[in-house]
Scaffold this active site. Sequence first.
Site, PDB file in Angstrom:
ATOM      1  N   ASP A  35       1.091   9.659   1.628  1.00  0.00           N
ATOM      2  CA  ASP A  35      -0.101   8.776   1.986  1.00  0.00           C
ATOM      3  C   ASP A  35      -1.429   9.715   1.676  1.00  0.00           C
ATOM      4  OD1 ASP A  35      -1.906   7.069   3.559  1.00  0.00           O
ATOM      5  OD2 ASP A  35       0.237   6.290   4.135  1.00  0.00           O
ATOM      6  N   ASP A  54      -3.779  10.072  -2.844  1.00  0.00           N
ATOM      7  CA  ASP A  54      -4.698   9.169  -3.099  1.00  0.00           C
ATOM      8  C   ASP A  54      -4.350   8.161  -4.119  1.00  0.00           C
ATOM      9  OD1 ASP A  54      -6.655   7.142  -3.244  1.00  0.00           O
ATOM     10  OD2 ASP A  54      -8.353   8.597  -2.601  1.00  0.00           O
ATOM     11  N   TYR A 147      -8.220 -10.056  -1.234  1.00  0.00           N
ATOM     12  CA  TYR A 147      -6.871  -9.300  -1.107  1.00  0.00           C
ATOM     13  C   TYR A 147      -5.916 -10.334  -1.851  1.00  0.00           C
ATOM     14  CZ  TYR A 147      -2.428  -8.243   1.041  1.00  0.00           C
ATOM     15  OH  TYR A 147      -1.285  -7.747   1.518  1.00  0.00           O
ATOM     16  N   LYS A 151      -3.441  -9.243  -5.334  1.00  0.00           N
ATOM     17  CA  LYS A 151      -2.052  -9.443  -5.315  1.00  0.00           C
ATOM     18  C   LYS A 151      -1.638 -10.283  -6.531  1.00  0.00           C
ATOM     19  CE  LYS A 151      -1.152  -6.814  -1.812  1.00  0.00           C
ATOM     20  NZ  LYS A 151      -0.295  -5.556  -1.813  1.00  0.00           N
TER      21      LYS A 151
HETATM   22  N1  NAD Z   1       1.368  -6.666   6.833  1.00  0.00           N
HETATM   23  C1  NAD Z   1       1.405  -7.539   6.334  1.00  0.00           C
HETATM   24  O1  NAD Z   1       1.119  -8.576   6.669  1.00  0.00           O
HETATM   25  C2  NAD Z   1       1.704  -7.733   4.639  1.00  0.00           C
HETATM   26  C3  NAD Z   1       2.100  -8.564   4.107  1.00  0.00           C
HETATM   27  C4  NAD Z   1       2.577  -9.039   2.698  1.00  0.00           C
HETATM   28  C5  NAD Z   1       2.225  -7.603   2.035  1.00  0.00           C
HETATM   29  N2  NAD Z   1       1.830  -6.778   2.682  1.00  0.00           N
HETATM   30  C6  NAD Z   1       1.483  -5.427   1.820  1.00  0.00           C
HETATM   31  O2  NAD Z   1       2.280  -4.191   2.113  1.00  0.00           O
HETATM   32  C7  NAD Z   1       1.760  -2.977   1.770  1.00  0.00           C
HETATM   33  C8  NAD Z   1       2.031  -1.969   3.049  1.00  0.00           C
HETATM   34  O3  NAD Z   1       1.109  -2.659   4.203  1.00  0.00           O
HETATM   35  P1  NAD Z   1       1.338  -2.365   5.408  1.00  0.00           P
HETATM   36  O4  NAD Z   1       1.379  -3.709   6.371  1.00  0.00           O
HETATM   37  O5  NAD Z   1       2.406  -1.324   5.914  1.00  0.00           O
HETATM   38  O6  NAD Z   1       0.006  -1.623   5.921  1.00  0.00           O
HETATM   39  P2  NAD Z   1      -0.556  -0.482   6.822  1.00  0.00           P
HETATM   40  O7  NAD Z   1      -1.859  -0.549   6.863  1.00  0.00           O
HETATM   41  O8  NAD Z   1       0.418  -0.329   8.093  1.00  0.00           O
HETATM   42  O9  NAD Z   1      -0.120   0.696   5.979  1.00  0.00           O
HETATM   43  C9  NAD Z   1      -0.826   1.031   4.412  1.00  0.00           C
HETATM   44  C10 NAD Z   1      -0.485   2.540   4.214  1.00  0.00           C
HETATM   45  O10 NAD Z   1      -1.455   2.601   3.070  1.00  0.00           O
HETATM   46  C11 NAD Z   1      -2.037   3.702   3.107  1.00  0.00           C
HETATM   47  N3  NAD Z   1      -3.014   3.794   2.143  1.00  0.00           N
HETATM   48  C12 NAD Z   1      -4.311   3.075   2.337  1.00  0.00           C
HETATM   49  N4  NAD Z   1      -5.087   3.585   1.186  1.00  0.00           N
HETATM   50  C13 NAD Z   1      -4.588   4.546   0.416  1.00  0.00           C
HETATM   51  C14 NAD Z   1      -4.627   5.322  -0.740  1.00  0.00           C
HETATM   52  N5  NAD Z   1      -5.743   5.071  -1.429  1.00  0.00           N
HETATM   53  N6  NAD Z   1      -3.859   6.083  -1.109  1.00  0.00           N
HETATM   54  C15 NAD Z   1      -2.692   6.333  -0.442  1.00  0.00           C
HETATM   55  N7  NAD Z   1      -2.271   5.501   0.568  1.00  0.00           N
HETATM   56  C16 NAD Z   1      -3.397   4.654   1.012  1.00  0.00           C
HETATM   57  C17 NAD Z   1      -2.483   3.868   4.450  1.00  0.00           C
HETATM   58  O11 NAD Z   1      -2.979   5.055   5.023  1.00  0.00           O
HETATM   59  C18 NAD Z   1      -1.377   3.270   5.387  1.00  0.00           C
HETATM   60  O12 NAD Z   1      -0.497   4.445   5.662  1.00  0.00           O
HETATM   61  C19 NAD Z   1       0.409  -3.313   1.230  1.00  0.00           C
HETATM   62  O13 NAD Z   1       0.451  -3.198  -0.053  1.00  0.00           O
HETATM   63  C20 NAD Z   1       0.258  -4.650   1.800  1.00  0.00           C
HETATM   64  O14 NAD Z   1      -0.761  -5.316   0.817  1.00  0.00           O
HETATM   65  C21 NAD Z   1       1.359  -6.530   4.031  1.00  0.00           C
END
Ligand code: NAD
Length: 267
Positions: A35, A54, A147, A151
């Site tokens: 992360d 990153d 967003y 996607k």
């Molecule tokens: N939560 C939802 O409703 C949902 C629904 C569909 C898809 N998603 C997708 O699931 C994935 C994870 O989402 P989540 O809900 O666990 O979100 P979250 O915000 O809990 O976790 C996302 C993580 O990504 C990390 N991150 C952000 N920028 C970064 C970078 N430049 N380099 C490395 N790490 C980075 C953050 O530090 C965080 O730990 C994402 O791709 C999101 O689009 C989420």
Amino acid sequence: MSAVRSVLVTGAGRGIGEATARRFADAGYLVGAYDLQPCAWAEGDARIVTGALDVTAPAAWEEALAELTARSGGALDVLVNNAGLLYGTPFMDASYERDSALVDVNVKGVLYGCRAAHPYLAGASAPTVVNVCSASAIYGQAEMAVYSATKFAVRGITEALDLEWGPEGIRVCSVWPLYVGTGMLEGVDTAGMRNMGVRLTEGDVAGEILDLAEQTRREPSGVLGRIRGVLGREVHRPVGRQAAAMYLASQLVPSRIIRLTNQRLTS
Ligand SMILES: NC(=O)c1ccc[n+]([C@@H]2O[C@H](COP(=O)([O-])OP(=O)(O)OC[C@H]3O[C@@H](n4cnc5c(N)ncnc54)[C@H](O)[C@@H]3O)[C@@H](O)[C@H]2O)c1
């Protein structure tokens, strides 16, 4: 061929990424949990390598992959492009900077990950890339235009690389959850979210990601595997009943009806 099966998960500090990293570790994989900062939850766990990655920085990808594969015998079996950002507001309430941040992390992060990991995947058996996409790649979502757009891009990357890398034996697929109860949704209050509710947990998504990787492993290899890959391999997996119904409808119902349904759900 790797001595131990390995997986690299991005955005593993919390949410879906953390749940996925934990799930793979429990399944016996050597896990690279990366992360922006090393994952505090993983410290002291011998099954997990953690560090800063990153996803928008190609050099950081190179370093993380070299570090992890030094422990796995030189190859990477599974790449999970999970890191992501969201803002859920009317389009004009955001800014150029926020638009760029989403494109950088959600799109370029996936492209850079695939590019950097390819040489390591090519040396693995049953290699799989799982991109964490979203149900918002089915139809553009109001209050989530950027967003959704990112996607849709992940959907395109997944489909294209699955075709391009399939003949080399590398499977590229994606998961499509609807709303998941993680920190990402804190402060988000869109009409779509209110109407459809938050019904998934990070564990639901993690389970499907692990299942896709294990499914590749169970497939026949060699010529049979290639035929299977061309004919019927699953590329996109909706997560949960709502996303599955929406995905199925998008395959069967005329787009004008899909537009009307989305208009009702997001207003
Ligand atoms: N939560 C939802 O409703 C949902 C629904 C569909 C898809 N998603 C997708 O699931 C994935 C994870 O989402 P989540 O809900 O666990 O979100 P979250 O915000 O809990 O976790 C996302 C993580 O990504 C990390 N991150 C952000 N920028 C970064 C970078 N430049 N380099 C490395 N790490 C980075 C953050 O530090 C965080 O730990 C994402 O791709 C999101 O689009 C989420």
